[in-house]
Write an enzyme that holds these catalytic residues in place. Structure first.
Site, PDB file in Angstrom:
ATOM      1  CB  CYS A  34      -0.957   0.009   1.195  1.00  0.00           C
ATOM      2  SG  CYS A  34      -0.122   0.074   2.780  1.00  0.00           S
ATOM      3  CB  CYS A 103      -3.963  -0.075   8.579  1.00  0.00           C
ATOM      4  SG  CYS A 103      -4.761  -0.181   6.963  1.00  0.00           S
TER       5      CYS A 103
HETATM    6 FE1  FES Z   1      -1.551   0.835   4.110  1.00  0.00          FE
HETATM    7 FE2  FES Z   1      -3.526   1.344   5.702  1.00  0.00          FE
HETATM    8  S1  FES Z   1      -3.612   1.116   3.563  1.00  0.00           S
HETATM    9  S2  FES Z   1      -1.488   1.021   6.220  1.00  0.00           S
END
Ligand code: FES
Length: 146
Positions: A34, A103
């Site tokens: 991400c 996360c």
């Molecule tokens: Fe990467 Fe939340 S989307 S830490």
């Protein structure tokens, strides 16, 4: 996607944002999938976490979980700090949507990385603590967006 009031509160008013200049331990971890990065600073004296701060280039859930994780770790002994898992952080926030669970791992891993740094600098071994990884996505599956 539904966030709890606590998640929204810690996202909108994050606690402990910043850095500690003379930190006892600093940990940085990222998640290459991400692209989010988390940095945690800990001030440890007499085996107690006196202060904790964080900086993140991360999503809202990463901000909220780090805010809560740093709140939870303050005042704890190192062994108690080891019990602050991503699950404990999520429970304290009244849960996270499944797609955002990873996360909270970023927050946990950053705490561990900072504790590891502290242990390295002081030549001690913290029971149950494993060497941190820079990229936590190597160790987990992130659910794909439908
Ligand atoms: Fe990467 Fe939340 S989307 S830490």
């Amino acid at each position: 996607m539904q966030y709890s009031e606590k998640v929204m509160d810690h996202f909108m008013n994050p606690r402990n944002v910043g850095e500690i200049e003379d930190a006892s331990g600093v940990g940085t971890v990222g998640n290459a999938k991400c692209g989010d990065i988390m940095k945690v600073y800990l001030k440890i004296e007499d085996n107690i976490v006196k202060d904790a701060k964080f900086k993140t280039f991360g999503c809202g859930a990463a901000v909220a979980t780090s805010s809560m994780a740093t709140e939870l770790i303050k005042g704890k002994t190192i062994q108690e700090a080891m019990e602050i898992t991503n699950k404990a952080v999520m429970e304290a926030l009244d849960g996270l949507p499944p797609i955002k669970v990873h996360c909270s791992c970023l927050a946990e891993e950053a705490l561990h990385a900072a504790l590891w740094d502290y242990a390295q600098k002081n030549g001690i071994v913290i029971e149950g603590l494993e060497e941190p990884v820079n990229d936590i996505s190597e160790h987990e599956e992130i659910p794909e967006e439908e």
